[in-house]
Every structure is written in structure tokens, then in C-alpha cells.
Design a protein around this motif. Structure first.
Motif, PDB file in Angstrom:
ATOM      1  N   ALA A 665       0.867  -1.175   0.000  1.00  7.47           N
ATOM      2  CA  ALA A 665       0.000   0.000   0.000  1.00  7.47           C
ATOM      3  C   ALA A 665       0.902   1.222   0.000  1.00  7.47           C
ATOM      4  O   ALA A 665       1.598   1.496   0.981  1.00  7.47           O
ATOM      5  CB  ALA A 665      -0.905  -0.005   1.233  1.00  7.47           C
ATOM      6  N   ALA A 666       0.928   1.944  -1.107  1.00  9.40           N
ATOM      7  CA  ALA A 666       1.897   3.016  -1.273  1.00  9.40           C
ATOM      8  C   ALA A 666       1.243   4.261  -1.834  1.00  9.40           C
ATOM      9  O   ALA A 666       0.134   4.225  -2.380  1.00  9.40           O
ATOM     10  CB  ALA A 666       3.035   2.571  -2.197  1.00  9.40           C
ATOM     11  N   GLU A 667       1.934   5.384  -1.663  1.00  7.40           N
ATOM     12  CA  GLU A 667       1.550   6.650  -2.268  1.00  7.40           C
ATOM     13  C   GLU A 667       2.615   7.033  -3.285  1.00  7.40           C
ATOM     14  O   GLU A 667       3.805   6.853  -3.041  1.00  7.40           O
ATOM     15  CB  GLU A 667       1.418   7.743  -1.214  1.00  7.40           C
ATOM     16  CG  GLU A 667       0.997   9.094  -1.787  1.00  7.40           C
ATOM     17  CD  GLU A 667       0.836  10.167  -0.732  1.00  7.40           C
ATOM     18  OE1 GLU A 667       0.463  11.296  -1.079  1.00  7.40           O
ATOM     19  OE2 GLU A 667       1.109   9.869   0.446  1.00  7.40           O
ATOM     20  N   LEU A 668       2.175   7.570  -4.431  1.00  8.81           N
ATOM     21  CA  LEU A 668       3.103   7.998  -5.466  1.00  8.81           C
ATOM     22  C   LEU A 668       2.874   9.467  -5.770  1.00  8.81           C
ATOM     23  O   LEU A 668       1.724   9.929  -5.831  1.00  8.81           O
ATOM     24  CB  LEU A 668       2.932   7.165  -6.745  1.00  8.81           C
ATOM     25  CG  LEU A 668       3.311   5.677  -6.531  1.00  8.81           C
ATOM     26  CD1 LEU A 668       2.049   4.860  -6.364  1.00  8.81           C
ATOM     27  CD2 LEU A 668       4.159   5.158  -7.677  1.00  8.81           C
ATOM     28  N   VAL A 669       3.966  10.205  -5.948  1.00  8.57           N
ATOM     29  CA  VAL A 669       3.906  11.651  -6.152  1.00  8.57           C
ATOM     30  C   VAL A 669       4.815  12.004  -7.324  1.00  8.57           C
ATOM     31  O   VAL A 669       5.912  11.433  -7.464  1.00  8.57           O
ATOM     32  CB  VAL A 669       4.368  12.409  -4.891  1.00  8.57           C
ATOM     33  CG1 VAL A 669       4.395  13.915  -5.138  1.00  8.57           C
ATOM     34  CG2 VAL A 669       3.459  12.091  -3.718  1.00  8.57           C
ATOM     35  N   THR A 670       4.385  12.928  -8.175  1.00  4.71           N
ATOM     36  CA  THR A 670       5.239  13.431  -9.231  1.00  4.71           C
ATOM     37  C   THR A 670       5.470  14.924  -9.043  1.00  4.71           C
ATOM     38  O   THR A 670       4.595  15.635  -8.542  1.00  4.71           O
ATOM     39  CB  THR A 670       4.630  13.197 -10.626  1.00  4.71           C
ATOM     40  OG1 THR A 670       3.395  13.900 -10.719  1.00  4.71           O
ATOM     41  CG2 THR A 670       4.411  11.731 -10.882  1.00  4.71           C
ATOM     42  N   ARG A 671       6.658  15.381  -9.415  1.00  2.00           N
ATOM     43  CA  ARG A 671       6.977  16.806  -9.460  1.00  2.00           C
ATOM     44  C   ARG A 671       7.598  17.108 -10.821  1.00  2.00           C
ATOM     45  O   ARG A 671       8.426  16.333 -11.321  1.00  2.00           O
ATOM     46  CB  ARG A 671       7.962  17.195  -8.346  1.00  2.00           C
ATOM     47  CG  ARG A 671       7.444  16.985  -6.938  1.00  2.00           C
ATOM     48  CD  ARG A 671       6.230  17.835  -6.604  1.00  2.00           C
ATOM     49  NE  ARG A 671       6.496  19.265  -6.674  1.00  2.00           N
ATOM     50  CZ  ARG A 671       6.888  20.003  -5.631  1.00  2.00           C
ATOM     51  NH1 ARG A 671       7.071  19.417  -4.450  1.00  2.00           N
ATOM     52  NH2 ARG A 671       7.082  21.290  -5.754  1.00  2.00           N
ATOM     53  N   ILE A 672       7.220  18.223 -11.411  1.00  6.85           N
ATOM     54  CA  ILE A 672       7.763  18.626 -12.705  1.00  6.85           C
ATOM     55  C   ILE A 672       9.109  19.301 -12.479  1.00  6.85           C
ATOM     56  O   ILE A 672       9.219  20.239 -11.687  1.00  6.85           O
ATOM     57  CB  ILE A 672       6.790  19.571 -13.428  1.00  6.85           C
ATOM     58  CG1 ILE A 672       5.444  18.874 -13.632  1.00  6.85           C
ATOM     59  CG2 ILE A 672       7.360  20.020 -14.770  1.00  6.85           C
ATOM     60  CD1 ILE A 672       4.370  19.773 -14.195  1.00  6.85           C
ATOM     61  N   LEU A 673      10.123  18.813 -13.167  1.00  4.80           N
ATOM     62  CA  LEU A 673      11.463  19.338 -12.973  1.00  4.80           C
ATOM     63  C   LEU A 673      11.662  20.652 -13.724  1.00  4.80           C
ATOM     64  O   LEU A 673      10.940  20.973 -14.676  1.00  4.80           O
ATOM     65  CB  LEU A 673      12.497  18.312 -13.438  1.00  4.80           C
ATOM     66  CG  LEU A 673      12.545  17.017 -12.600  1.00  4.80           C
ATOM     67  CD1 LEU A 673      13.499  16.018 -13.226  1.00  4.80           C
ATOM     68  CD2 LEU A 673      12.951  17.306 -11.169  1.00  4.80           C
ATOM     69  N   ALA A 674      12.636  21.404 -13.275  1.00  2.00           N
ATOM     70  CA  ALA A 674      12.943  22.691 -13.894  1.00  2.00           C
ATOM     71  C   ALA A 674      13.260  22.511 -15.375  1.00  2.00           C
ATOM     72  O   ALA A 674      13.780  21.473 -15.806  1.00  2.00           O
ATOM     73  CB  ALA A 674      14.106  23.348 -13.159  1.00  2.00           C
TER      74      ALA A 674
END
Length: 989
Positions: A665-674
Motif C-alpha cells: 500500500a503506497a503513495e506515489l507523487v510526481t513533481r515537474i522538474l525545472a
């Protein structure tokens, strides 16, 4: 085995009550774990007690029968194979049989001299003895019915289930169940008629309309039942249990026999006549149906697939200390409240409940007519004390006092038909404690949260979240023609949060203190002076007295249309008014849902300078989140914002435990890179970037999210927040130039400016093309290596219940800080992710015994031990620049160490903090000797800096302080302090 260990035997998804029971029985049979048996008693005690009270009235008989019922379970569990049926129904049947036997034994002892009267022809007014005899016959014939007829009658009887509910429990259709009810009634009437008892035609309606009231057994009664595992049963109890089930046949597979007593026995079926019973022979019982082929599994679930149980015991008292048989419930953070039954007549209760529902905790609540509520946090990961496996509470219900107020518009006209919802309650134990909390709130700089007491109960806002009306707070009123309303059930000296909604008006929220004569003017003035004027929450919350006059302003309508990339309407999409300009959050969080034509209309919004609305992503359709902004329109003219969504890149895959291969059971997160070159090609969505996260599907570990092409970082971590149990994230080696090495872990630059730290336990840089429709990424989280450290005192005896810091790697801590962890049930501390060649500073303490100790843990240490002893002492007095004492300041000691390979910055919470007294004095007796520390002074988030002193003064406190050894005292004397200036805002007033 400890009660805490039992929390590992409940499966993750759904209630799975039967599997919980099977695993508890397996635990007890396999290890003779008495705690497991006690949990069974707590879980099924209310149902057993309900069955007994339908037959028995004498308290002593009920006590004996309750204990005998669980003695039968004890014998059944220890001498035969696992049950192949639901335990709750089986126990209900056993309880009924024990109760009937107990009642028969008492009759044989007490009514021999009235035998003739029992056989006499009944008159119109039935004597009590004939009634008893008739009900006994009814019990016998009811138990003799085949299950397919008896169970529908009983489930719709004592348990008070509807036909649909009973059909669901029995795995049949409502139509089939209706037929079984009718045939069962006819068969029961025929059997009773053969024994001279005729039922009136209305008896079945009484059965169907019976009460569902459940009484919670007292702690004393639970103790009695639990003692059977130690052979501590009275001779009478053993005799009652003997013969209820044939012991010599206990090894045979057991069939489902729920023999619940019909409620009509207690109410009266309406007997038309009772014939003489002389020389009547009992009718033989029907043969039991064949046993089921399937059997419940007893294998414990994997650790990550378990749902924890919690034992809650205690009592409920009123304001004068008298016991209250209060209603008990769990108010979850999401969904409708869950009733738990009632406390006993002596106010005591003992329950076993789950920690969370749908991943969220809530509050344990007690309420009773004429009283306000009392409540405690439960299952909240952010509140450590709410996660203990067993707890004992004394809940005190304050006297009830209604909240009465009036609602007007901005012209002073009464607003009729407005809805007033009390959506949260907050309490302290005393008026003085509440006053201190309100003073702290008023002086706080940030007022994004309402004033609160020591504990708070929130009800889900069903109107705002599209939830069921059943989820809304039951404390709701509607204004009359004069705009007046009354909300009952609030307690004296409690804070009550009100949300007011009226057609054509902006929503309003406020907080009242339910205390006669309370004047909030002075506190509100302090709050206005201390809050930041450019904060979007400025003025959001204000204190009111118990009879608030509420002024509503007109609403600002926000409307528009949501379409997909082809211009087709999107239906059922949540649209949020999220920001009042392009940066500041909208404190009211107004929202609406699109209709069949894709149109939405957000009502209840206040007038602002600007309006940003946004919608979340739709991974199933591959659509990115979207947002739109519009400046304010003149006066209260509506604002129109249309949203057209765009296709993104879908990322899908699984998250598994690398060591076991099992899904996590996990959470996944994305961030847009510079420097991502594609962002500007899409409709605006950046304020919704936090929506680029998802949770794995329960049980499968599968996930699906949507993002943009180009450089994007994907991160993953466990849902339970225990990232430290896995190895920390490592920068993607294929994009090493995008990461910077920092003391607290790797960081990276994000689109739009700024930087962020790696999150979770794993990362990967994605660089999809605009033509890529879907990417598959499978994530493996690798468990962290751990070192077990024993905790002892100076005599070498084990110490349990410690708190400790330094157990995690820096990558799993806030920059420069180490988390504080509790180890309530063990004398062993787990240290995770210690790198080879890097020593770890472990610090531990025991609050109750006021012990502290430290250990420099080296890699390769075998059987490490940290020894705790009495700490050193530091004393002083906080005064202002004029030498006047500063009362109510929190004084905290932060120990610092950074020499060679050893690094740590930490404190020990309660052990290293105290509040200054009326004369400004403070004394901390648990200082760790031999380590430099920083002494910080603050009141909420207002920090105080020392008036400059040679060598040891900093902006944040006194630095470079040290105590040489255990037992030494460092006396600081008077420490002159002044409120710390905030950069860019000038001195605090």
C-alpha cells in the motif's frame, strides 16, 4: 503475549469479522494467549448479553450465564477443529441455550410448591408462573425449527434487522427470505398449538419491529468471562456450561445454529389462550443441517495486509462525577458515524474497535440526553497517544446548554430557512484551561485554524464533499421566520464551530464559546492585531458568545462549463474555488459538481479580488488537472470561468516489497522538474500539481496517474508514513546532474523556481515524449537494514515505554531534525538505515521515570545497549527587558552534535520542555549531560530572543550550554527576553 500483538491478525480490506474471529481463536489455541480470548469476549459480549437478558432478569443468573457461555467457547476452542461458521451467531445460540438452562434450574429450585398452580386452567389474567412456562415452551420450539426458518425469524426479531439486511447476512434474496419468514411462522404456530399455546395474529409484526438496543458488558463482567481460561469458574458456572454442547462430539464439524430469542418473549406475543400442560412430553428437536464444506482460514495475514484492533475501556461520568449510561460511537474523519452501543448503568464500558476506516481515524464519542459530549482522538497517526493498542479513559460529560442565535442579512432583515450546522466541538477540562487556550490562539500569528481546546471533534462536511447526508453533523438547525435558531446538545464551556448556509448568501463560519456572560471582544482585538493582514485567512475566524448575532453577505456566483479536449461536456466533475487570486488559498473551499451539460455553478462564495477554480486529474481518461482564473466583476455580478481539459501521459504500474515480492500500500507523487519544455503548451494546471499523486489500489499494489511529457520525477513511499522502514531514495543515476547533495538528503529544482527534497523511499526521472500515451513503471521498495538496541537502566534492568530520536536516516527527517519515536511495549529500539562507516547518535528517554541516555552506535556493533539514568538539571527565570517575569513561555532544550562522522539534532519532547510559572521560573530535570544544547523560548509561534549576552546569545535562544554529568545543576538566573522581530514586518506588538 501483549494485547498489542493482537493488532496483527485483522485483515486489511473490509470488516472481515469472521476472519478476525478465526484468527483470534487460532492465536488462542496455538499459544494459549489469554489476551486473544479477552478480545473475543469484548467483541461478542454485547450480543451474548442481549441474548441472556431476553431470558433472565436476576443479575446473579446473568453473571453466571455470561461466564458459562464463554466457558463453552473455551472448551470448544481447545478440544476441536476450527469453527466453519460465523462465531457471532454460534455464540448467540450458545448464550440462549445457557440462559434457558439457567432459568429452568432456578424454576426447579423455587417453584416446586406451586406445581399445581402451574398446571391449572389459565384465567383471562395470566399468573406470572404460567407466563414463564409458556415462554419456556416457546424457546424449546423455536430452537427445534430448521435453520432456514428459524434464522430469518430471529435475525428480524431480537437483532431487529430489516428483511433486506437479514437476507444479506444469510446470503439469500429478500423474496426467498420473505417466504421463509411466512413458512417459519406457520410451522412455529403449528408446533406451539400442539402444546396448547395459540399466538395472536399480530405477533410477527412485534418481532419485525423489535429494538436493536445493545448493552456493553461492564469491565467486571468481561473479567469474569476471561477467567475461564485459567480454570477460575464457579461450580455452578461449570454445571451450566456442561451439556450445552455435547463435549464428546466437539471434534465434529460444527454447523451454524444462531438461536436468538424472539423479542416478543420480553414484550408478549399476545397469547389468546394457554392450555393445560399436564404430562406434556417435549417435542424432539429437529436434526441439525449438514455442516458446510468450506472452513475459515486461520493463517495470519502479511504485516502490510493487516488492520489493527484497539481495546478501549473506561467509564462515563457527568459533571458531578455520577455515572452515565451514555451512547458510545466513533465519529470517523470520513463517512457516517459508527454506533458502538451504550455504557453500562455504572458508566463503564469495554470495547474492541478498529483503528481506522478507509485509512482514516476519528474520535471516540460519548453522549447522553441532558449532557454535552466528551470525546477523545482515535486512530490518528498525527496524535501518538491515539495509536496505543489499549487505553483506559474517564469521559466527563458537561451539562448541556443550547446555542441560540439569530441570522440577519447585511441590511438587518431576518434570514429564514438558513441551515446552521455545528460541525465541530472543542473542549478543555476546566474553564481556566480553556481561557489559556483562547489567549494562546489570539496571540498566534497564523489564524488559518479556529480556536480550539485540548481536544476537538470534527464532523465531515457532507454538503461540501458530496457525501451522504448521514455524514453531516446531527447538530443542525434551520432558522425560523425571525432568523432565530437553536442547537441542542452542546456542553457548557465548549467551543462550538458553526457553518451557516442560506439561499443567495455567502457561507459563513464562526466559533462560539458556550459560556454564559462570555465577552469575546478583547480576545478578538488581540487576534486582529497579531494576524498578518495579507493572509487570506485574516478575519476568517472570530470568537462569539453563546447567543451569536450572525450577519450574512450576498453570495458571488461562479459558473462555467467543463469540457474534454474534443469540446464534449464532462459530467460529474468536482470544481473547486481554490484561490482568491493566483496565489492565496480560498479559506471557504466552495465547490460544485458539473451537470449533464458539463456546466457548474458554485454557490456560497464571498466576494474577492479574483477567483481561481480547478478540477483534479482523471487518470482513467488520461486527462490532466485544469485551472482557470478570472478577475472580480462589478458588485455581485456572476463570474464565468470555462475549463477545457487536455490529454497527458499516463503512468501505470505496481509497487511491491523488493524482499518479498508482495504488493505494498503506497503513495506515489510526481513533481515537474525545472526547464521542462512542455508545460507551457498545456492549459494552466500548476496550482493543481499537488494533485499529481495517487494511492495504490488495495491489495494489488497497482497505481495509475497522469502527468506531462518531459522531465518529471516520480517518487514513492508507503501509505502508513513509515518510510524509515525502507531504504531512503537514491537520485536517478541517469539524471545525476539534476540533483544536489544536501545534509538532509538529495534535492532537485522544480519547474517555476525553487527546490524540493526527495520524498519517500524511491525515485525515477521520467522523460516521456508528447506522443507517449502510457508508460509502465514497476516500483520496488527495499526494506531497510535495522539494528536492535536494548534499553536498560543503571541497574541493568530492561526499560520499556521509551521515546527515542536518531533511529532514522537524515533522508527520512526534516532538514536538520530527527523525529521522535515511541516504543510503548518493548525494551528494544529499532535503528534503521545506518550506513557503513557512519556512526549514529541514538538518544532515548523515559517520561514517567525521568530517565535519559545516549549511545553512539557504530556499524557492526553486536548486541548494543543504551543505558538510561537521571538527567542533569537546569534552572532559570524568564523576564522581559525591564525585569518583569514572563509567565506561560514554553522553554525547550535542543541538543546539538556534529563532530566527525556522528551527526544529530534532536530533542526529547516532554522531557526537555517546560512552561514558565507565574514568576517566570522554570526547571528541567532531565538534561542529557555532556552534550551542548540550545535553549529556546516561545509562546505558540511567537519566539523570544535573549537580550544580547556575551558568547551564548543567538536570535533563537541561548546556545552553547552544557551540563557536565548526571545530577549536576546549571543555574542561569534571570534571562532577559524580548519578542523576536519578524523579517520584513517590523517588531511584533
Amino acid at each position: 503475549m501483549s494485547q498489542h500483538a493482537l493488532t496483527q491478525i485483522v485483515r486489511k480490506s473490509g470488516e472481515l469479522t469472521d476472519e478476525i474471529d478465526a484468527q483470534l481463536i487460532a492465536r488462542f489455541v496455538g499459544t494459549r494467549d489469554e489476551a486473544a480470548f479477552r478480545v473475543l469476549v469484548q467483541r461478542h459480549g454485547p450480543a451474548v448479553l442481549t441474548a441472556l437478558r431476553q431470558v433472565l432478569t436476576d443479575p446473579a443468573d446473568i453473571d453466571d450465564a455470561f461466564q458459562a457461555t464463554f466457558l463453552v467457547l473455551f472448551k470448544r476452542a481447545t478440544r476441536s477443529a476450527p469453527l466453519s461458521v460465523p462465531l457471532r451467531g454460534w455464540l448467540f445460540g450458545v448464550a440462549h441455550r445457557v440462559a434457558v438452562r439457567c432459568r429452568a434450574d432456578r424454576h426447579r429450585r423455587t417453584v416446586r410448591e406451586t406445581e399445581a398452580a402451574r398446571r391449572a386452567q389459565p384465567t383471562t389474567e395470566l399468573p406470572d408462573l404460567s407466563w414463564r412456562e409458556a415462554t419456556e415452551i416457546l424457546h424449546q420450539e423455536l430452537n427445534a425449527l430448521p435453520d432456514k426458518y428459524r434464522l430469518p425469524l430471529l435475525l428480524c426479531g431480537v437483532q431487529g434487522l430489516t428483511r433486506d439486511e437479514a437476507a444479506d447476512q444469510l446470503g439469500t434474496s429478500p423474496g426467498a427470505l420473505r417466504g421463509h419468514l411466512d413458512r417459519g411462522r406457520a410451522l412455529l404456530e403449528k408446533r406451539l398449538a400442539r402444546r396448547g399455546i395459540v399466538l395472536s395474529t399480530g405477533w410477527l409484526a412485534l418481532v419485525i419491529d423489535s429494538s436493536r438496543a445493545v448493552e456493553v458488558p461492564s469491565a467486571r463482567l468481561i473479567d469474569l468471562a476471561a477467567r475461564v481460561t485459567a480454570g477460575q469458574s464457579a461450580r455452578g458456572v461449570t454445571a451450566l456450561a456442561a451439556g450445552v454442547l455435547p463435549v464428546n462430539r466437539l471434534l465434529k464439524p460444527f454447523t451454524l445454529t444462531i438461536t436468538v430469542l424472539l423479542i416478543a418473549v420480553g414484550l408478549g406475543f399476545g397469547f389468546a389462550s394457554i392450555a393445560p400442560q399436564a404430562d406434556e412430553k417435549p417435542v424432539p428437536k429437529a436434526a441439525a443441517p449438514a455442516p458446510r464444506a468450506e472452513k475459515a482460514t486461520l493463517e495470519p495475514a502479511p504485516k502490510e495486509d493487516t488492520k489493527e484492533l484497539r481495546t478501549i475501556t473506561g467509564k462515563v461520568l457527568d459533571a458531578t462525577g455520577k455515572p452515565v449510561p451514555a451512547e458510545l460511537s466513533l465519529v470517523w474523519s470520513t463517512g457516517a458515524p459508527e454506533p458502538l452501543g451504550r455504557a453500562g448503568a455504572d458508566g463503564t464500558f469495554a470495547l474492541t474497535v478498529r483503528f481506522k476506516r478507509n485509512g482514516s481515524g476519528g474520535r471516540f464519542v460519548a453522549k447522553a440526553p441532558g449532557h454535552g459530549m466528551d470525546f477523545r482522538p482515535h486512530g490518528l497517526s498525527s496524535v501518538p497517544e491515539s495509536m496505543s493498542p489499549a487505553v483506559e479513559w474517564t469521559l466527563k460529560l458537561p451539562k448541556e446548554r443550547a446555542i441560540r442565535g439569530r441570522v440577519l442579512d447585511h441590511e438587518g432583515t431576518a434570514v429564514a430557512g438558513a441551515t446552521v450546522v455545528a460541525n465541530f466541538f472543542s473542549a478543555c477540562d476546566t474553564e481556566a484551561a480553556m481561557d489559556r487556550r483562547l489567549e494562546e490562539w489570539a496571540a498566534r500569528e497564523y489564524h488559518g485554524a479556529p480556536p480550539s481546546g485540548d481536544r476537538t471533534l470534527w464532523f465531515p462536511d457532507a454538503d461540501r464533499t458530496r457525501g451522504s447526508p448521514d455524514e453531516r453533523s446531527p447538530y443542525t438547525a434551520t432558522t425560523d421566520k425571525d432568523g432565530r435558531f437553536e442547537i441542542t446538545g452542546a456542553g457548557v464551556n465548549q467551543l462550538v464551530g458553526l457553518r451557516i448556509r442560506g439561499a443567495g448568501f455567502a457561507d459563513k463560519e464562526l466559533v462560539t464559546l458556550n459560556r454564559i456572560g462570555f465577552n469575546p471582544t478583547a480576545l478578538n482585538q488581540v487576534a486582529r492585531n497579531s494576524e498578518s493582514k495579507d493572509d487570506s485567512y485574516a478575519g476568517k475566524w472570530a470568537l462569539h458568545g453563546p447567543a451569536p448575532l450572525i450577519i450574512l453577505e450576498p453570495e458571488k456566483l461562479i459558473r462555467g462549463r467543463v469540457t474534454d479536449p474534443a469540446g464534449k461536456p464532462r459530467v460529474g466533475v468536482m470544481v473547486r474555488f481554490s484561490r482568491t487570486n493566483k496565489n492565496d488559498l480560498n479559506p471557504d473551499e466552495n465547490r460544485a459538481v458539473t451537470g449533464p451539460d458539463g456546466r457548474y455553478e458554485i454557490r456560497g462564495a464571498r466576494k474577492h479580488k479574483g477567483y481561481m477554480v480547478e478540477i483534479p486529474p482523471d487518470p482513467d481518461a488520461g486527462l490532466l488537472p485544469c485551472q482557470g482564473f478570472a478577475e472580480d466583476t462589478p458588485k455581485y455580478e456572476p463570474v464565468t470561468i470555462d475549463l477545457k481539459c487536455a490529454k497527458g501521459v499516463v503512468v501505470t504500474g505496481t509497487v511491491t516489497n523488493k524482499a518479498t515480492g508482495k504488493p505494498l500500500a503506497a503513495e506515489l507523487v510526481t513533481r515537474i522538474l525545472a526547464d521542462n519544455p512542455f508545460v507551457d503548451r498545456y492549459p494552466p494546471f500548476l496550482h493543481s500539481a499537488s494533485q499529481f499523486s495517487t494511492l495504490t489500489q488495495p491489495g494489488s499494489g497497482r497505481f495509475r496517474l497522469v502527468t506531462v511529457p518531459g522531465p518529471v520525477i516520480l517518487m514513492a513511499g508507503p501509505q502508513n508514513g513509515k518510510a524509515y522502514e525502507f531504504k531512503p531514495p537514491v537520485p536517478d543515476p541517469n539524471f545525476a546532474n539534476r540533483f544536489n547533495k544536501e545534509p538532509a538528503g538529495p534535492s532537485f529544482k522544480i519547474y517555476g523556481g525553487g527546490a524540493a527534497y526527495l520524498w519517500g523511499c524511491w525515485c525515477l526521472v521520467l522523460d516521456a515524449k508528447p506522443t507517449d500515451g502510457e508508460l509502465t513503471v514497476n516500483v520496488e521498495l527495499e526494506p531497510a537494514p535495522r539494528t536492535l538496541v536494548k534499553v536498560v537502566d543503571t541497574d541493568g534492568k530492561p526499560v520499556t515505554g521509551v521515546i527515542a530520536t536518531g533511529i532514522t536516516a537524515p533522508e527520512h527527517s526534516f532538514p536538520g531534525l530527527s523525529y521522535l519515536f515511541s516504543f510503548p511495549d518493548t525494551d528494544t529500539v529499532s535503528v534503521f538505515n545506518q550506513e557503513p562507516g557512519k556512526d549514529r547518535l541514538l538518544v532515548a528517554g523515559h517520561v514517567g521515570r525521568e530517565l535519559v541516555g545516549a549511545l553512539v552506535l557504530k556499524t557492526g556493533d553486536k548486541s548494543p545497549i543504551v543505558t538510561l539514568g537521571p538527567g542533569g538539571r537546569i534552572t532559570g527565570r524568564a523576564v522581559d527587558e525591564n525585569g518583569r517575569p514572563l509567565a506561560g513561555l514554553k522553554v525547550e532544550a535542543f541538543f546539538l552534535r556534529s563532530d566527525g562522522p556522528v551527526r544529530g539534532t534532536w530533542n526529547l519532547g516532554e522531557l526537555n520542555s517546560q512552561t514558565t510559572g507565574n514568576n517566570g521560573e522554570f526547571q528541567i530535570d532531565t538534561m542529557l549531560p555532556g552534550h551542548s544544547f540550545l535553549l529556546v523560548f516561545r509562546q505558540e509561534w511567537q519566539f523570544y530572543q535573549p537580550v544580547p549576552q556575551p558568547e551564548r546569545s543567538t536570535d533563537w535562544g541561548l546556545n552553547g550550554l552544557t551540563i557536565a554529568k548526571h545530577g549536576d545543576t546549571l543555574t542561569l538566573g534571570d534571562i532577559k527576553l524580548r519578542p523576536q522581530d519578524l523579517p520584513g514586518r517590523g517588531p511584533r506588538k
